[in-house]
Design a protein around this motif. Structure first.
Motif, PDB file in Angstrom:
ATOM      1  N   ASP A  68      54.831  30.136 -81.713  1.00  0.00           N
ATOM      2  CA  ASP A  68      55.887  30.972 -80.984  1.00  0.00           C
ATOM      3  C   ASP A  68      55.199  32.162 -80.144  1.00  0.00           C
ATOM      4  N   PHE A  69      53.884  32.379 -80.577  1.00  0.00           N
ATOM      5  CA  PHE A  69      53.091  33.364 -79.700  1.00  0.00           C
ATOM      6  C   PHE A  69      51.799  32.527 -79.508  1.00  0.00           C
ATOM      7  N   ILE A  70      50.985  32.718 -78.063  1.00  0.00           N
ATOM      8  CA  ILE A  70      49.947  32.245 -77.818  1.00  0.00           C
ATOM      9  C   ILE A  70      49.015  33.345 -77.292  1.00  0.00           C
ATOM     10  N   SER A  71      47.840  33.508 -77.798  1.00  0.00           N
ATOM     11  CA  SER A  71      46.929  34.643 -77.190  1.00  0.00           C
ATOM     12  C   SER A  71      45.771  33.859 -76.986  1.00  0.00           C
ATOM     13  N   ILE A  72      44.969  33.997 -75.827  1.00  0.00           N
ATOM     14  CA  ILE A  72      43.950  33.419 -75.423  1.00  0.00           C
ATOM     15  C   ILE A  72      43.087  34.530 -75.370  1.00  0.00           C
ATOM     16  N   HIS A  73      41.817  34.015 -75.793  1.00  0.00           N
ATOM     17  CA  HIS A  73      40.549  34.914 -76.292  1.00  0.00           C
ATOM     18  C   HIS A  73      39.025  34.056 -75.865  1.00  0.00           C
ATOM     19  N   LYS A  96      40.693  23.310 -65.138  1.00  0.00           N
ATOM     20  CA  LYS A  96      42.268  23.561 -65.421  1.00  0.00           C
ATOM     21  C   LYS A  96      42.165  24.694 -66.229  1.00  0.00           C
ATOM     22  N   PRO A  97      43.070  25.827 -65.909  1.00  0.00           N
ATOM     23  CA  PRO A  97      43.386  27.032 -66.691  1.00  0.00           C
ATOM     24  C   PRO A  97      44.234  26.502 -68.083  1.00  0.00           C
ATOM     25  N   PHE A  98      44.105  27.224 -69.072  1.00  0.00           N
ATOM     26  CA  PHE A  98      45.108  26.884 -70.250  1.00  0.00           C
ATOM     27  C   PHE A  98      46.384  26.878 -70.048  1.00  0.00           C
ATOM     28  N   VAL A  99      46.807  27.946 -69.441  1.00  0.00           N
ATOM     29  CA  VAL A  99      48.267  28.136 -69.159  1.00  0.00           C
ATOM     30  C   VAL A  99      48.625  27.699 -67.584  1.00  0.00           C
ATOM     31  N   CYS A 100      48.954  26.367 -67.679  1.00  0.00           N
ATOM     32  CA  CYS A 100      49.161  25.350 -66.623  1.00  0.00           C
ATOM     33  C   CYS A 100      50.618  24.990 -66.528  1.00  0.00           C
ATOM     34  N   VAL A 101      50.960  24.115 -65.360  1.00  0.00           N
ATOM     35  CA  VAL A 101      52.096  23.602 -65.493  1.00  0.00           C
ATOM     36  C   VAL A 101      52.354  22.695 -66.814  1.00  0.00           C
ATOM     37  N   GLU A 102      51.211  21.786 -66.964  1.00  0.00           N
ATOM     38  CA  GLU A 102      51.001  20.730 -67.799  1.00  0.00           C
ATOM     39  C   GLU A 102      51.415  21.264 -69.188  1.00  0.00           C
ATOM     40  N   ASN A 103      50.765  22.132 -69.682  1.00  0.00           N
ATOM     41  CA  ASN A 103      50.673  22.871 -70.921  1.00  0.00           C
ATOM     42  C   ASN A 103      51.781  23.673 -71.077  1.00  0.00           C
ATOM     43  N   ILE A 104      52.271  24.424 -70.066  1.00  0.00           N
ATOM     44  CA  ILE A 104      53.587  25.105 -70.339  1.00  0.00           C
ATOM     45  C   ILE A 104      54.588  24.171 -70.700  1.00  0.00           C
ATOM     46  N   ALA A 105      54.763  23.030 -70.081  1.00  0.00           N
ATOM     47  CA  ALA A 105      55.975  21.946 -70.446  1.00  0.00           C
ATOM     48  C   ALA A 105      55.703  21.646 -71.931  1.00  0.00           C
ATOM     49  N   LYS A 106      54.589  21.715 -72.770  1.00  0.00           N
ATOM     50  CA  LYS A 106      54.481  21.546 -73.942  1.00  0.00           C
ATOM     51  C   LYS A 106      54.889  22.535 -74.919  1.00  0.00           C
ATOM     52  N   MET A 107      54.932  23.835 -74.394  1.00  0.00           N
ATOM     53  CA  MET A 107      55.008  24.779 -75.294  1.00  0.00           C
ATOM     54  C   MET A 107      56.598  25.015 -75.607  1.00  0.00           C
ATOM     55  N   ASN A 144      42.192  32.147 -66.670  1.00  0.00           N
ATOM     56  CA  ASN A 144      42.609  31.286 -67.796  1.00  0.00           C
ATOM     57  C   ASN A 144      43.974  31.019 -67.533  1.00  0.00           C
ATOM     58  N   VAL A 145      44.785  31.748 -66.680  1.00  0.00           N
ATOM     59  CA  VAL A 145      46.089  31.365 -66.527  1.00  0.00           C
ATOM     60  C   VAL A 145      46.643  31.151 -65.074  1.00  0.00           C
ATOM     61  N   ASP A 146      47.245  30.224 -64.859  1.00  0.00           N
ATOM     62  CA  ASP A 146      47.715  29.881 -63.549  1.00  0.00           C
ATOM     63  C   ASP A 146      49.079  30.535 -63.388  1.00  0.00           C
ATOM     64  N   GLU A 147      48.911  31.864 -62.636  1.00  0.00           N
ATOM     65  CA  GLU A 147      49.901  32.654 -62.679  1.00  0.00           C
ATOM     66  C   GLU A 147      51.097  32.156 -61.919  1.00  0.00           C
ATOM     67  N   ASN A 148      50.883  31.552 -60.918  1.00  0.00           N
ATOM     68  CA  ASN A 148      51.987  30.729 -60.115  1.00  0.00           C
ATOM     69  C   ASN A 148      52.885  29.923 -60.891  1.00  0.00           C
ATOM     70  N   ALA A 149      52.210  28.966 -61.626  1.00  0.00           N
ATOM     71  CA  ALA A 149      52.743  27.997 -62.679  1.00  0.00           C
ATOM     72  C   ALA A 149      53.779  28.836 -63.879  1.00  0.00           C
ATOM     73  N   LEU A 150      53.060  29.842 -64.232  1.00  0.00           N
ATOM     74  CA  LEU A 150      53.648  30.604 -65.169  1.00  0.00           C
ATOM     75  C   LEU A 150      54.892  31.407 -64.717  1.00  0.00           C
ATOM     76  N   LEU A 151      54.964  31.953 -63.431  1.00  0.00           N
ATOM     77  CA  LEU A 151      56.018  32.790 -62.954  1.00  0.00           C
ATOM     78  C   LEU A 151      57.016  31.636 -62.638  1.00  0.00           C
ATOM     79  N   CYS A 152      56.871  30.545 -62.144  1.00  0.00           N
ATOM     80  CA  CYS A 152      57.732  29.440 -61.754  1.00  0.00           C
ATOM     81  C   CYS A 152      58.446  29.119 -62.929  1.00  0.00           C
ATOM     82  N   CYS A 153      57.684  28.590 -63.927  1.00  0.00           N
ATOM     83  CA  CYS A 153      58.356  28.086 -65.148  1.00  0.00           C
ATOM     84  C   CYS A 153      58.935  28.887 -66.064  1.00  0.00           C
TER      85      CYS A 153
END
Ligand SMILES: NC(=O)c1ccc[n+]([C@@H]2O[C@H](COP(=O)([O-])OP(=O)(O)OC[C@H]3O[C@@H](n4cnc5c(N)ncnc54)[C@H](O)[C@@H]3O)[C@@H](O)[C@H]2O)c1
Length: 256
Positions: A195-200, A207-218, A232-241
């Motif tokens: 429910d929460f994902i925190s990157i450390h 490939k960043p952890f937060v990418c289109v492919e991984n966002i689709a699995k969340m 570690n975050v693809d901000e464009n993918a994050l914004l778009c998704c």
């Protein structure tokens, strides 16, 4: 020693250095002036603003400079190999900020679960959107931690104390850490169940952890927190998704 402090430092630490007999100069230098300035010092203490790269080290090499200290964890602003090849030792302070960053990540989790920022902002615009920003408890929810090192573990302990289950993904598994409320998992399970994902982790190549492919699995409504490195975050993918999936009444596990 003559010590240069370029990016500021806590007053008590400066006092302690002076009390110990060191001469401390606080001064920020532009990259083209830093190398020359370093020649007059035995040590330099930087945070993240000052970059000690090959050019600066070349200029300082062969002088009195023996030590570069990064006050913090990541040493990506320092060319460590080049410095050490030139007889300059590089040190960091890996444990100093672990708890502070873990508290920051936890603050974001609590703030996001209660929509504190957006609700406060809209209230100041004269709106009272109580229903739209209905919060949810973090107790009983699942936190996925990517990178279960010093900060990840500090956050994990706090989350477990608050009644959360922790799923950790790391390339290195520390024996003896797993318990009823914490276990290591593969990335896909973490993405699907959290429910929460925190990157450390440090800044990871590829490939960043937060990418289109991984966002689709969340899960829908998942809260993603990154206090590690921006790469570690693809901000464009994050914004778009998140534009596609976001609604004002997002709650973990609920489809909008
Ligand atoms: N926001 C801040 O103010 C702040 C302050 C300090 C540190 N940081 C950042 O937080 C991050 C973590 O710091 P830390 O002190 O916990 O470091 P750490 O070295 O203790 O832990 C990092 C963990 O990430 C794991 N890891 C590395 N590469 C991985 C990969 N590809 N996949 C999965 N796991 C991987 C390591 O095995 C390790 O367990 C660093 O990026 C650091 O720069 C941020």
């Amino acid at each position: 020693m003559r010590i240069l402090v370029t990016d500021g430092m806590d007053k008590s630490a400066l006092e302690q250095l002076r009390k110990n007999g060191h001469e401390v100069v606080e001064q920020f230098y532009q990259p083209d002036q830093l190398g020359k300035a370093l020649r007059d010092f035995d040590a330099v203490i930087v945070r993240s603003a000052t970059k000690v790269r090959e050019a600066q080290i070349k200029e300082a090499a062969g002088s009195s400079l023996k030590l570069v200290i990064r006050g913090g964890v990541g040493v990506d602003n320092i060319d460590v190999k080049f410095a050490e090849a030139n007889g300059i030792t590089v040190k960091n302070t890996p444990k100093a900020s672990s708890n502070s960053v873990a508290e920051l990540a936890l603050s974001h989790m609590l703030s996001c679960s209660r929509f504190i920022s957006i609700a406060g902002h809209t209230m100041r615009e004269g709106k009272w959107e109580k229903k739209a920003y209905e919060g949810f408890e973090i107790m009983g929810k699942t936190l996925g931690v990517i990178g279960y090192g010093r900060i990840g573990q500090a956050l994990g302990a706090k989350a477990q104390a608050l009644g959360m289950t922790v799923l950790a993904y790391d390339i290195f598994k520390v024996p003896g850490l797993e318990c009823a409320t914490m276990r290591y998992v593969e990335m896909d399970e973490l993405l699907q169940k959290s429910d929460f994902i925190s990157i450390h982790t440090p800044s990871v190549d590829g490939k960043p952890f937060v990418c289109v492919e991984n966002i689709a699995k969340m899960k829908d409504g998942v809260v993603v927190i990154n206090t590690s490195r921006g790469s570690n975050v693809d901000e464009n993918a994050l914004l778009c998704c998140s534009r596609k999936r976001q609604g004002p009444r997002r709650r973990p596990g609920r489809m909008e």
